[in-house]
Enzyme design. Sequence first.
Site, PDB file in Angstrom:
ATOM      1  N   GLU A   1      -3.333   7.325  -6.308  1.00 30.84           N
ATOM      2  CA  GLU A   1      -3.754   6.505  -7.553  1.00 30.84           C
ATOM      3  C   GLU A   1      -4.750   7.832  -8.459  1.00 30.84           C
ATOM      4  OE1 GLU A   1      -4.031   2.752  -5.972  1.00 30.84           O
ATOM      5  OE2 GLU A   1      -2.077   2.594  -5.420  1.00 30.84           O
TER       6      GLU A   1
ATOM      7  N   ASP B   1       3.787  -0.520  -7.428  1.00 29.47           N
ATOM      8  CA  ASP B   1       2.749  -1.130  -8.030  1.00 29.47           C
ATOM      9  C   ASP B   1       1.714  -0.578  -7.122  1.00 29.47           C
ATOM     10  OD1 ASP B   1       1.231  -2.845  -9.539  1.00 29.47           O
ATOM     11  OD2 ASP B   1       0.268  -3.490  -7.606  1.00 29.47           O
TER      12      ASP B   1
ATOM     13  N   HIS C   1      -0.928  -0.597  -9.976  1.00 28.40           N
ATOM     14  CA  HIS C   1      -1.606  -1.308  -9.003  1.00 28.40           C
ATOM     15  C   HIS C   1      -2.401  -2.729  -9.760  1.00 28.40           C
ATOM     16  CE1 HIS C   1      -4.180  -0.586  -4.944  1.00 28.40           C
ATOM     17  NE2 HIS C   1      -3.759  -1.990  -4.787  1.00 28.40           N
TER      18      HIS C   1
ATOM     19  N   ARG D   1       0.861  -1.344  -0.230  1.00 28.73           N
ATOM     20  CA  ARG D   1       0.120  -0.176  -0.309  1.00 28.73           C
ATOM     21  C   ARG D   1       0.758   1.017   0.265  1.00 28.73           C
ATOM     22  NH1 ARG D   1      -5.495  -0.068  -1.290  1.00 28.73           N
ATOM     23  NH2 ARG D   1      -5.939  -1.877  -1.118  1.00 28.73           N
TER      24      ARG D   1
END
Length: 350
Positions: free
Chosen positions: A285, A280, A304, A256
């Site tokens: 985001e 990722d 992600h 996260r």
Amino acid sequence: MTLRVLAAGDNFVLSSLLERAVLDQVPDAQVSTVDFEWPDVPFGRVAEVDEATGTEDEMIAALRGHDVLVTQMGAVTERVLRECPDLKLVAVSRGGPINVNIPAATEAGVAVCHAPGRNATATAEMTIALMLAVLRRVPETHAHTATGEWRGDYYRYERCGLELEGTPVGLVGFGAIGSRVAKVLAAFGAEVMVYDPYADPTLLGDAEHVAELDELLRRSRVLTLHARVTEETRGLIGARELALLPSGSYLVNAARGTLLDYPATVAALKSGHLAGAAFDTYAVEPIPAGDGLLSAPNVVMTPHIAGASKAVAEKAARIVAAEVGRFARGEELANCSNPEATEVHRVHRR
């Protein structure tokens, strides 16, 4: 009494997967389907719930008259619960029911289940892929080669990356994902170290060393994050922690974004203290235009997608369908977020 189930799918966990899995568990169920447009349309906040898709009106229109909802990101708000009084079970095909108002569901006597571990294998595999990609500069050298540029200078000693064999790799977090990553790293011959004060001791066999965080940071040439986000772990790795890593180390985060101080990470990359990093997940985001991360050196980034595999979608559907089967048989639910609500409708057909 026939169990009425709404399978609210999207373009990842398809409604057809949910429907098939439910009918495997409860062959006489009456299953209706509705489809949302995620990920083509991003998820967001719907009324009081986060990471949801669709609208309250769409959900109410599809859900009214059903006993059970199986979904990945359909919004289950206080209003949806109020206007769908037949609802008794919500089974969310993701690691946590973020898109459900749990207090309102509990008050309404609606049990809420989720699918822990659905993407543990996929995320562990992606972590290793990111790690290898940044250590060996795979995306960077591919970009040159694909345009016809043959860059022999990547054989220069100072441009070469690390092998995993013999390299100290520190894992922050050792749950379902971290423990899988450790097994793969051990197979590569890495020196695996772990920091996780809450780890299950029976899983620590794949770690050669269990350390306090500062010790782990001082010894790790590669650091990979796998902790859950809590008040204790939010911002766990910041400028102080990054400075403890040996110069020329690498960082991977497929957990996260809020575990990591990204501005401090960009500074460490630009100064050369970090030799590279792979991500990722991010603090925001999608990544905002002009973010320093976009111009930082030797960074591998994916949007992600660590949990994006066909197996994850299929497994998620099976996990939530198994909960529907337990519910239909009056059995205890396996992954219930509000067990206090389960007694209200456990034997709903009585």
